[in-house]
Design an enzyme around this catalytic site. Structure first.
Site, PDB file in Angstrom:
ATOM      1  N   SER A  55       0.830  -1.212   0.000  1.00 12.58           N
ATOM      2  CA  SER A  55       0.000   0.000   0.000  1.00 12.58           C
ATOM      3  C   SER A  55       0.865   1.262   0.000  1.00 12.58           C
ATOM      4  CB  SER A  55      -0.953   0.010   1.203  1.00 12.58           C
ATOM      5  OG  SER A  55      -0.228   0.027   2.409  1.00 12.58           O
ATOM      6  N   HIS A  56       2.175   1.130   0.283  1.00 18.60           N
ATOM      7  CA  HIS A  56       3.046   2.302   0.299  1.00 18.60           C
ATOM      8  C   HIS A  56       4.323   2.104  -0.512  1.00 18.60           C
ATOM      9  CE1 HIS A  56       0.108   3.203   3.346  1.00 18.60           C
ATOM     10  NE2 HIS A  56       0.391   4.481   3.121  1.00 18.60           N
ATOM     11  N   ASP A 196      -5.013   0.689   1.442  1.00 16.17           N
ATOM     12  CA  ASP A 196      -5.570  -0.654   1.229  1.00 16.17           C
ATOM     13  C   ASP A 196      -7.014  -0.592   0.741  1.00 16.17           C
ATOM     14  OD1 ASP A 196      -3.398  -2.406   1.724  1.00 16.17           O
ATOM     15  OD2 ASP A 196      -3.538  -1.935   3.855  1.00 16.17           O
TER      16      ASP A 196
HETATM   17  P1  NDP Z   1      -1.424  -3.848   8.963  1.00 15.14           P
HETATM   18  O1  NDP Z   1      -2.735  -3.938   9.649  1.00 15.14           O
HETATM   19  O2  NDP Z   1      -1.227  -4.636   7.730  1.00 15.14           O
HETATM   20  O3  NDP Z   1      -0.253  -4.261   9.965  1.00 15.14           O
HETATM   21  C1  NDP Z   1      -0.073  -3.582  11.169  1.00 15.14           C
HETATM   22  C2  NDP Z   1       1.053  -4.210  11.968  1.00 15.14           C
HETATM   23  O4  NDP Z   1       0.605  -5.458  12.480  1.00 15.14           O
HETATM   24  C3  NDP Z   1       2.304  -4.496  11.151  1.00 15.14           C
HETATM   25  O5  NDP Z   1       3.412  -4.259  11.956  1.00 15.14           O
HETATM   26  C4  NDP Z   1       2.147  -5.971  10.793  1.00 15.14           C
HETATM   27  O6  NDP Z   1       3.393  -6.641  10.607  1.00 15.14           O
HETATM   28  C5  NDP Z   1       1.441  -6.502  12.017  1.00 15.14           C
HETATM   29  N1  NDP Z   1       0.572  -7.636  11.738  1.00 15.14           N
HETATM   30  C6  NDP Z   1      -0.374  -7.736  10.785  1.00 15.14           C
HETATM   31  N2  NDP Z   1      -1.009  -8.916  10.882  1.00 15.14           N
HETATM   32  C7  NDP Z   1      -0.449  -9.578  11.914  1.00 15.14           C
HETATM   33  C8  NDP Z   1      -0.656 -10.854  12.509  1.00 15.14           C
HETATM   34  N3  NDP Z   1      -1.584 -11.678  12.050  1.00 15.14           N
HETATM   35  N4  NDP Z   1       0.118 -11.208  13.573  1.00 15.14           N
HETATM   36  C9  NDP Z   1       1.069 -10.373  14.038  1.00 15.14           C
HETATM   37  N5  NDP Z   1       1.322  -9.147  13.510  1.00 15.14           N
HETATM   38  C10 NDP Z   1       0.572  -8.761  12.478  1.00 15.14           C
HETATM   39  O7  NDP Z   1      -1.040  -2.305   8.677  1.00 15.14           O
HETATM   40  P2  NDP Z   1      -2.019  -1.080   8.455  1.00 15.14           P
HETATM   41  O8  NDP Z   1      -2.973  -1.462   7.396  1.00 15.14           O
HETATM   42  O9  NDP Z   1      -2.550  -0.615   9.746  1.00 15.14           O
HETATM   43  O10 NDP Z   1      -0.997   0.016   7.891  1.00 15.14           O
HETATM   44  C11 NDP Z   1      -0.362  -0.193   6.633  1.00 15.14           C
HETATM   45  C12 NDP Z   1       0.655   0.870   6.371  1.00 15.14           C
HETATM   46  O11 NDP Z   1       0.027   2.096   6.070  1.00 15.14           O
HETATM   47  C13 NDP Z   1       1.629   1.185   7.521  1.00 15.14           C
HETATM   48  O12 NDP Z   1       2.943   1.045   7.023  1.00 15.14           O
HETATM   49  C14 NDP Z   1       1.344   2.619   7.868  1.00 15.14           C
HETATM   50  O13 NDP Z   1       2.464   3.368   8.296  1.00 15.14           O
HETATM   51  C15 NDP Z   1       0.828   3.144   6.552  1.00 15.14           C
HETATM   52  N6  NDP Z   1       0.039   4.358   6.733  1.00 15.14           N
HETATM   53  C16 NDP Z   1       0.637   5.567   6.470  1.00 15.14           C
HETATM   54  C17 NDP Z   1      -0.058   6.738   6.695  1.00 15.14           C
HETATM   55  C18 NDP Z   1       0.576   8.064   6.474  1.00 15.14           C
HETATM   56  O14 NDP Z   1      -0.051   9.070   6.752  1.00 15.14           O
HETATM   57  N7  NDP Z   1       1.804   8.145   6.000  1.00 15.14           N
HETATM   58  C19 NDP Z   1      -1.442   6.728   7.177  1.00 15.14           C
HETATM   59  C20 NDP Z   1      -1.939   5.404   7.469  1.00 15.14           C
HETATM   60  C21 NDP Z   1      -1.222   4.259   7.236  1.00 15.14           C
HETATM   61  P3  NDP Z   1       3.936  -6.973   9.107  1.00 15.14           P
HETATM   62  O15 NDP Z   1       4.300  -5.637   8.533  1.00 15.14           O
HETATM   63  O16 NDP Z   1       5.086  -7.884   9.305  1.00 15.14           O
HETATM   64  O17 NDP Z   1       2.781  -7.618   8.382  1.00 15.14           O
HETATM   65  O1  PYC Z   2      -2.833   4.641   3.688  1.00 15.14           O
HETATM   66  O2  PYC Z   2      -4.034   5.850   5.061  1.00 15.14           O
HETATM   67  C1  PYC Z   2      -3.109   5.721   4.261  1.00 15.14           C
HETATM   68  C2  PYC Z   2      -2.246   6.902   3.986  1.00 15.14           C
HETATM   69  C3  PYC Z   2      -2.516   8.195   4.209  1.00 15.14           C
HETATM   70  C4  PYC Z   2      -1.421   8.926   3.777  1.00 15.14           C
HETATM   71  C5  PYC Z   2      -0.520   8.038   3.296  1.00 15.14           C
HETATM   72  N1  PYC Z   2      -1.032   6.800   3.449  1.00 15.14           N
END
Ligand code: NDP
Ligand code: PYC
Length: 345
Positions: A55-56, A196
Protein backbone atom coordinates in the site's frame (compact mmCIF):
# COMPACT_ATOMS: atom_id res chain seq x y z
CA UNK A 1 17.05 2.21 -17.51
CA UNK A 2 16.71 -0.73 -19.88
CA UNK A 3 18.09 -3.63 -17.82
CA UNK A 4 15.93 -6.68 -18.57
CA UNK A 5 14.15 -8.16 -15.55
CA UNK A 6 13.59 -11.84 -14.82
CA UNK A 7 10.13 -13.15 -15.58
CA UNK A 8 8.65 -14.98 -12.58
CA UNK A 9 5.31 -16.06 -13.99
CA UNK A 10 2.75 -14.48 -16.29
CA UNK A 11 2.78 -10.75 -15.70
CA UNK A 12 5.21 -10.86 -12.73
CA UNK A 13 8.90 -10.03 -13.05
CA UNK A 14 11.70 -9.46 -10.55
CA UNK A 15 13.85 -6.39 -10.19
CA UNK A 16 16.93 -5.86 -8.01
CA UNK A 17 16.58 -3.44 -5.09
CA UNK A 18 19.38 -1.17 -6.35
CA UNK A 19 17.83 -1.06 -9.81
CA UNK A 20 14.42 -0.14 -8.42
CA UNK A 21 15.92 2.61 -6.24
CA UNK A 22 17.78 4.06 -9.24
CA UNK A 23 14.65 3.91 -11.41
CA UNK A 24 12.44 5.57 -8.78
CA UNK A 25 15.09 8.24 -8.22
CA UNK A 26 14.91 9.10 -11.92
CA UNK A 27 11.12 9.21 -11.70
CA UNK A 28 11.17 11.63 -8.76
CA UNK A 29 13.78 13.92 -10.32
CA UNK A 30 11.93 13.89 -13.65
CA UNK A 31 8.74 14.98 -11.85
CA UNK A 32 10.16 17.87 -9.90
CA UNK A 33 12.18 16.86 -6.85
CA UNK A 34 15.79 17.66 -6.10
CA UNK A 35 18.30 14.82 -6.37
CA UNK A 36 18.63 14.68 -2.56
CA UNK A 37 14.87 14.36 -2.04
CA UNK A 38 14.59 11.87 -4.89
CA UNK A 39 17.26 9.63 -3.35
CA UNK A 40 15.46 9.54 0.01
CA UNK A 41 11.95 8.97 -1.40
CA UNK A 42 13.19 6.37 -3.89
CA UNK A 43 14.90 4.38 -1.14
CA UNK A 44 11.80 4.62 1.05
CA UNK A 45 9.42 3.54 -1.71
CA UNK A 46 11.65 0.70 -2.97
CA UNK A 47 12.08 -0.55 0.62
CA UNK A 48 8.30 -0.77 1.02
CA UNK A 49 8.02 -2.69 -2.25
CA UNK A 50 10.91 -4.99 -1.25
CA UNK A 51 9.22 -5.77 2.09
CA UNK A 52 5.79 -6.42 0.57
CA UNK A 53 4.32 -3.24 2.10
CA UNK A 54 2.37 -2.76 -1.12
CA UNK A 55 0.00 0.00 0.00
CA UNK A 56 3.05 2.30 0.30
CA UNK A 57 5.37 0.99 -2.41
CA UNK A 58 5.25 1.80 -6.13
CA UNK A 59 1.46 1.94 -5.85
CA UNK A 60 2.04 5.46 -4.44
CA UNK A 61 4.03 6.80 -7.39
CA UNK A 62 1.06 8.24 -9.34
CA UNK A 63 -0.01 10.09 -6.16
CA UNK A 64 3.48 11.52 -5.67
CA UNK A 65 3.60 12.65 -9.30
CA UNK A 66 0.16 14.25 -9.39
CA UNK A 67 0.92 16.02 -6.10
CA UNK A 68 4.23 17.38 -7.39
CA UNK A 69 2.53 18.52 -10.59
CA UNK A 70 -0.21 20.29 -8.63
CA UNK A 71 2.30 22.53 -6.82
CA UNK A 72 0.90 21.42 -3.43
CA UNK A 73 4.26 20.16 -2.17
CA UNK A 74 7.77 21.53 -2.70
CA UNK A 75 9.87 18.65 -4.02
CA UNK A 76 13.02 20.74 -3.67
CA UNK A 77 12.39 21.99 -0.15
CA UNK A 78 15.39 22.37 2.14
CA UNK A 79 14.41 21.46 5.73
CA UNK A 80 15.36 23.90 8.51
CA UNK A 81 16.63 22.15 11.66
CA UNK A 82 16.50 23.91 15.06
CA UNK A 83 18.31 22.69 18.16
CA UNK A 84 15.59 23.61 20.66
CA UNK A 85 16.79 22.05 23.93
CA UNK A 86 18.84 19.19 25.35
CA UNK A 87 16.27 16.60 24.24
CA UNK A 88 14.28 18.49 21.62
CA UNK A 89 14.93 18.99 17.90
CA UNK A 90 12.50 20.79 15.62
CA UNK A 91 12.39 20.72 11.82
CA UNK A 92 10.43 22.95 9.52
CA UNK A 93 10.10 20.73 6.44
CA UNK A 94 9.41 23.88 4.37
CA UNK A 95 6.34 22.36 2.72
CA UNK A 96 8.44 19.42 1.58
CA UNK A 97 8.35 15.72 2.37
CA UNK A 98 8.80 14.48 5.94
CA UNK A 99 11.55 11.93 5.21
CA UNK A 100 14.17 14.48 4.08
CA UNK A 101 13.32 16.49 7.21
CA UNK A 102 14.02 13.43 9.37
CA UNK A 103 17.24 12.79 7.47
CA UNK A 104 18.38 16.38 8.01
CA UNK A 105 17.86 16.07 11.78
CA UNK A 106 18.93 12.44 12.26
CA UNK A 107 22.53 12.98 13.44
CA UNK A 108 21.57 15.67 15.97
CA UNK A 109 18.62 13.58 17.22
CA UNK A 110 20.80 10.50 17.81
CA UNK A 111 23.51 12.58 19.48
CA UNK A 112 20.91 14.02 21.88
CA UNK A 113 19.27 10.64 22.55
CA UNK A 114 22.64 9.10 23.39
CA UNK A 115 23.63 11.96 25.66
CA UNK A 116 20.32 12.62 27.48
CA UNK A 117 18.87 9.10 27.20
CA UNK A 118 15.89 10.41 25.25
CA UNK A 119 15.28 12.93 22.49
CA UNK A 120 12.28 14.15 20.58
CA UNK A 121 12.03 15.24 16.97
CA UNK A 122 9.10 17.46 16.01
CA UNK A 123 8.60 17.88 12.26
CA UNK A 124 6.03 20.33 10.91
CA UNK A 125 5.04 21.86 7.57
CA UNK A 126 5.62 18.36 6.14
CA UNK A 127 4.01 15.80 3.83
CA UNK A 128 4.12 12.09 4.74
CA UNK A 129 2.81 9.74 2.06
CA UNK A 130 4.67 6.58 3.02
CA UNK A 131 4.82 3.70 5.48
CA UNK A 132 6.07 4.74 8.91
CA UNK A 133 8.27 1.75 9.80
CA UNK A 134 11.18 2.96 7.56
CA UNK A 135 11.39 5.99 9.86
CA UNK A 136 11.85 3.97 13.07
CA UNK A 137 13.51 0.67 12.12
CA UNK A 138 16.99 2.15 11.40
CA UNK A 139 17.17 3.52 14.98
CA UNK A 140 16.59 0.03 16.40
CA UNK A 141 19.26 -1.31 14.05
CA UNK A 142 21.71 0.92 15.91
CA UNK A 143 20.50 -0.17 19.35
CA UNK A 144 17.95 2.60 20.04
CA UNK A 145 14.22 2.40 20.75
CA UNK A 146 12.06 4.62 18.51
CA UNK A 147 8.41 5.59 18.38
CA UNK A 148 6.81 7.73 15.70
CA UNK A 149 3.36 9.07 14.91
CA UNK A 150 2.11 11.00 11.88
CA UNK A 151 -1.35 12.34 11.12
CA UNK A 152 -2.87 12.34 7.64
CA UNK A 153 -6.12 13.62 6.11
CA UNK A 154 -9.68 13.66 7.43
CA UNK A 155 -11.32 10.34 6.56
CA UNK A 156 -11.93 8.60 9.92
CA UNK A 157 -15.05 9.05 12.07
CA UNK A 158 -14.08 9.36 15.76
CA UNK A 159 -15.81 6.68 17.85
CA UNK A 160 -19.27 7.95 18.83
CA UNK A 161 -19.25 10.79 16.25
CA UNK A 162 -21.30 11.24 13.07
CA UNK A 163 -18.76 12.58 10.61
CA UNK A 164 -15.06 12.08 9.78
CA UNK A 165 -12.41 14.23 11.46
CA UNK A 166 -9.27 12.20 12.19
CA UNK A 167 -6.71 10.94 9.70
CA UNK A 168 -5.65 7.31 9.37
CA UNK A 169 -2.89 8.30 11.81
CA UNK A 170 -0.33 5.47 12.08
CA UNK A 171 1.87 4.61 15.05
CA UNK A 172 5.21 2.86 14.50
CA UNK A 173 7.55 1.41 17.11
CA UNK A 174 10.94 -0.28 16.85
CA UNK A 175 13.15 -1.87 19.50
CA UNK A 176 16.38 -3.85 19.27
CA UNK A 177 16.58 -7.45 20.40
CA UNK A 178 19.58 -9.63 21.07
CA UNK A 179 19.18 -12.48 18.58
CA UNK A 180 17.34 -11.17 15.58
CA UNK A 181 16.06 -8.28 13.59
CA UNK A 182 14.45 -5.46 15.60
CA UNK A 183 10.91 -5.82 16.90
CA UNK A 184 8.83 -3.44 14.77
CA UNK A 185 5.18 -2.67 14.43
CA UNK A 186 3.55 -0.06 12.24
CA UNK A 187 -0.22 0.29 12.23
CA UNK A 188 -2.83 2.74 11.09
CA UNK A 189 -5.26 3.69 13.86
CA UNK A 190 -8.06 3.35 11.32
CA UNK A 191 -9.53 -0.14 10.88
CA UNK A 192 -7.73 -0.26 7.52
CA UNK A 193 -5.22 2.04 5.82
CA UNK A 194 -6.66 4.33 3.15
CA UNK A 195 -4.14 2.84 0.69
CA UNK A 196 -5.57 -0.65 1.23
CA UNK A 197 -9.09 0.64 0.59
CA UNK A 198 -7.86 2.07 -2.73
CA UNK A 199 -6.20 -1.23 -3.62
CA UNK A 200 -9.37 -3.19 -2.79
CA UNK A 201 -11.44 -0.77 -4.92
CA UNK A 202 -9.01 -1.17 -7.81
CA UNK A 203 -9.22 -4.98 -7.59
CA UNK A 204 -13.01 -4.97 -7.20
CA UNK A 205 -12.78 -6.71 -3.80
CA UNK A 206 -15.11 -6.26 -0.84
CA UNK A 207 -13.73 -5.32 2.58
CA UNK A 208 -14.30 -7.23 5.82
CA UNK A 209 -17.14 -5.81 7.95
CA UNK A 210 -16.45 -2.96 10.38
CA UNK A 211 -13.98 -0.96 8.26
CA UNK A 212 -16.08 1.95 7.10
CA UNK A 213 -19.34 3.70 6.34
CA UNK A 214 -20.96 5.05 3.17
CA UNK A 215 -21.95 8.66 2.46
CA UNK A 216 -25.11 8.17 4.55
CA UNK A 217 -23.10 6.92 7.53
CA UNK A 218 -24.31 3.34 7.03
CA UNK A 219 -21.87 0.42 7.46
CA UNK A 220 -20.49 -0.76 4.13
CA UNK A 221 -18.04 -3.34 2.82
CA UNK A 222 -17.79 -1.61 -0.55
CA UNK A 223 -14.41 0.22 -0.79
CA UNK A 224 -15.77 2.57 -3.48
CA UNK A 225 -18.59 3.66 -1.17
CA UNK A 226 -15.96 4.53 1.45
CA UNK A 227 -13.82 6.45 -1.04
CA UNK A 228 -16.75 8.25 -2.70
CA UNK A 229 -18.21 10.26 0.15
CA UNK A 230 -17.98 7.63 2.88
CA UNK A 231 -15.40 7.30 5.65
CA UNK A 232 -13.33 4.87 7.68
CA UNK A 233 -13.78 3.81 11.29
CA UNK A 234 -11.03 3.65 13.92
CA UNK A 235 -9.77 0.15 14.78
CA UNK A 236 -11.00 -1.24 18.11
CA UNK A 237 -13.84 1.25 18.68
CA UNK A 238 -13.17 3.80 21.44
CA UNK A 239 -9.63 2.46 22.02
CA UNK A 240 -8.34 3.04 18.48
CA UNK A 241 -10.21 6.34 18.45
CA UNK A 242 -8.33 7.49 21.57
CA UNK A 243 -5.02 6.52 19.96
CA UNK A 244 -5.94 8.41 16.80
CA UNK A 245 -6.75 11.47 18.92
CA UNK A 246 -3.34 11.10 20.60
CA UNK A 247 -1.66 11.04 17.18
CA UNK A 248 -3.42 14.29 16.19
CA UNK A 249 -2.17 15.88 19.43
CA UNK A 250 1.43 14.65 19.16
CA UNK A 251 1.94 14.90 15.40
CA UNK A 252 0.13 18.21 14.90
CA UNK A 253 -0.51 20.18 18.11
CA UNK A 254 2.91 19.41 19.59
CA UNK A 255 4.92 19.89 16.41
CA UNK A 256 3.17 22.97 15.02
CA UNK A 257 1.81 20.98 12.06
CA UNK A 258 -1.74 20.92 10.73
CA UNK A 259 -4.41 18.68 12.22
CA UNK A 260 -5.77 16.27 9.61
CA UNK A 261 -8.81 18.56 9.16
CA UNK A 262 -6.89 21.83 8.92
CA UNK A 263 -5.55 21.88 5.39
CA UNK A 264 -7.50 22.41 2.22
CA UNK A 265 -6.06 20.94 -0.97
CA UNK A 266 -9.15 21.74 -3.07
CA UNK A 267 -7.25 24.44 -4.99
CA UNK A 268 -4.59 21.91 -5.99
CA UNK A 269 -6.32 19.24 -8.09
CA UNK A 270 -4.19 16.09 -8.03
CA UNK A 271 -2.80 16.79 -4.53
CA UNK A 272 -2.70 13.59 -2.48
CA UNK A 273 -0.08 14.11 0.23
CA UNK A 274 -1.38 15.20 3.66
CA UNK A 275 0.21 18.46 4.84
CA UNK A 276 0.60 17.79 8.54
CA UNK A 277 3.34 16.94 11.07
CA UNK A 278 5.27 14.04 12.55
CA UNK A 279 6.75 13.26 15.95
CA UNK A 280 9.59 10.86 16.74
CA UNK A 281 10.81 9.86 20.20
CA UNK A 282 14.18 8.12 20.37
CA UNK A 283 15.39 6.43 23.56
CA UNK A 284 18.84 5.08 24.36
CA UNK A 285 18.15 1.88 26.31
CA UNK A 286 21.77 1.56 27.42
CA UNK A 287 20.68 3.92 30.21
CA UNK A 288 18.26 1.23 31.48
CA UNK A 289 19.05 -0.23 34.90
CA UNK A 290 19.84 -3.94 35.07
CA UNK A 291 20.20 -6.45 32.23
CA UNK A 292 20.75 -5.14 28.71
CA UNK A 293 17.51 -4.07 27.04
CA UNK A 294 18.13 -6.20 23.94
CA UNK A 295 18.41 -9.29 26.16
CA UNK A 296 15.16 -8.37 27.90
CA UNK A 297 13.34 -7.87 24.60
CA UNK A 298 14.72 -11.19 23.38
CA UNK A 299 13.36 -12.83 26.55
CA UNK A 300 9.93 -11.34 25.87
CA UNK A 301 9.98 -12.75 22.33
CA UNK A 302 11.09 -16.15 23.69
CA UNK A 303 8.16 -16.20 26.12
CA UNK A 304 5.69 -15.12 23.43
CA UNK A 305 6.86 -17.99 21.23
CA UNK A 306 6.66 -20.35 24.22
CA UNK A 307 2.94 -19.62 24.59
CA UNK A 308 2.31 -20.45 20.95
CA UNK A 309 2.83 -17.16 19.07
CA UNK A 310 3.92 -17.84 15.51
CA UNK A 311 3.99 -14.37 13.99
CA UNK A 312 5.41 -11.24 15.52
CA UNK A 313 4.62 -7.88 13.93
CA UNK A 314 7.35 -7.29 11.37
CA UNK A 315 7.96 -11.02 10.74
CA UNK A 316 6.01 -11.12 7.47
CA UNK A 317 7.77 -8.01 6.23
CA UNK A 318 11.22 -9.28 7.19
CA UNK A 319 10.52 -12.64 5.54
CA UNK A 320 9.42 -10.89 2.35
CA UNK A 321 12.57 -8.78 2.49
CA UNK A 322 14.76 -11.88 2.75
CA UNK A 323 13.00 -13.42 -0.25
CA UNK A 324 13.36 -10.18 -2.26
CA UNK A 325 17.04 -10.00 -1.40
CA UNK A 326 17.55 -13.55 -2.60
CA UNK A 327 15.33 -13.58 -5.68
CA UNK A 328 14.72 -9.93 -6.52
CA UNK A 329 11.63 -7.84 -5.83
CA UNK A 330 8.58 -9.23 -7.54
CA UNK A 331 6.56 -6.57 -9.36
CA UNK A 332 3.98 -6.37 -12.09
CA UNK A 333 5.69 -6.22 -15.51
CA UNK A 334 3.40 -3.48 -16.84
CA UNK A 335 3.92 -1.39 -13.72
CA UNK A 336 7.69 -1.68 -14.11
CA UNK A 337 7.48 -0.74 -17.80
CA UNK A 338 5.32 2.23 -16.87
CA UNK A 339 7.92 3.38 -14.31
CA UNK A 340 10.61 3.16 -16.99
CA UNK A 341 8.47 5.27 -19.32
CA UNK A 342 7.73 7.98 -16.79
CA UNK A 343 11.40 8.07 -15.75
CA UNK A 344 12.06 9.30 -19.29
CA UNK A 345 9.49 12.07 -19.28
P1 NDP B 1 -1.42 -3.85 8.96
O1 NDP B 1 -2.73 -3.94 9.65
O2 NDP B 1 -1.23 -4.64 7.73
O3 NDP B 1 -0.25 -4.26 9.97
C1 NDP B 1 -0.07 -3.58 11.17
C2 NDP B 1 1.05 -4.21 11.97
O4 NDP B 1 0.60 -5.46 12.48
C3 NDP B 1 2.30 -4.50 11.15
O5 NDP B 1 3.41 -4.26 11.96
C4 NDP B 1 2.15 -5.97 10.79
O6 NDP B 1 3.39 -6.64 10.61
C5 NDP B 1 1.44 -6.50 12.02
N1 NDP B 1 0.57 -7.64 11.74
C6 NDP B 1 -0.37 -7.74 10.78
N2 NDP B 1 -1.01 -8.92 10.88
C7 NDP B 1 -0.45 -9.58 11.91
C8 NDP B 1 -0.66 -10.85 12.51
N3 NDP B 1 -1.58 -11.68 12.05
N4 NDP B 1 0.12 -11.21 13.57
C9 NDP B 1 1.07 -10.37 14.04
N5 NDP B 1 1.32 -9.15 13.51
C10 NDP B 1 0.57 -8.76 12.48
O7 NDP B 1 -1.04 -2.31 8.68
P2 NDP B 1 -2.02 -1.08 8.45
O8 NDP B 1 -2.97 -1.46 7.40
O9 NDP B 1 -2.55 -0.62 9.75
O10 NDP B 1 -1.00 0.02 7.89
C11 NDP B 1 -0.36 -0.19 6.63
C12 NDP B 1 0.65 0.87 6.37
O11 NDP B 1 0.03 2.10 6.07
C13 NDP B 1 1.63 1.18 7.52
O12 NDP B 1 2.94 1.04 7.02
C14 NDP B 1 1.34 2.62 7.87
O13 NDP B 1 2.46 3.37 8.30
C15 NDP B 1 0.83 3.14 6.55
N6 NDP B 1 0.04 4.36 6.73
C16 NDP B 1 0.64 5.57 6.47
C17 NDP B 1 -0.06 6.74 6.69
C18 NDP B 1 0.58 8.06 6.47
O14 NDP B 1 -0.05 9.07 6.75
N7 NDP B 1 1.80 8.14 6.00
C19 NDP B 1 -1.44 6.73 7.18
C20 NDP B 1 -1.94 5.40 7.47
C21 NDP B 1 -1.22 4.26 7.24
P3 NDP B 1 3.94 -6.97 9.11
O15 NDP B 1 4.30 -5.64 8.53
O16 NDP B 1 5.09 -7.88 9.31
O17 NDP B 1 2.78 -7.62 8.38
O1 PYC C 1 -2.83 4.64 3.69
O2 PYC C 1 -4.03 5.85 5.06
C1 PYC C 1 -3.11 5.72 4.26
C2 PYC C 1 -2.25 6.90 3.99
C3 PYC C 1 -2.52 8.20 4.21
C4 PYC C 1 -1.42 8.93 3.78
C5 PYC C 1 -0.52 8.04 3.30
N1 PYC C 1 -1.03 6.80 3.45
Amino acid sequence: MSTPSNVVEGSRVTVAFAELVALLQEVFVRHGTSLEVAAILAHNCASAERDGAHSHGIFRIPGYISTLASGWVNGKAVPQVTDVASGFVRVDAANGFAQPALEAARALLVEKARSAGIALLAIHNSHHFAALWPDVEPFAEEGLVALSVVNSMTCVVPHGADRPLFGTNPIAFAAPRADGLPIVFDLATSAIAHGDVQIAARKGERLPPGMGVDSLGQPTQDPKAILEGGALLPFGGHKGSALSMMVELLAAALTGGNFSFEFNWADHPGARTPWTGQLLIVIDPSKTAGQAFAERSQELVRQMHAVGLRRLPGDRRHRTRAKSQEQGIEVDRKELEHLREIAQG
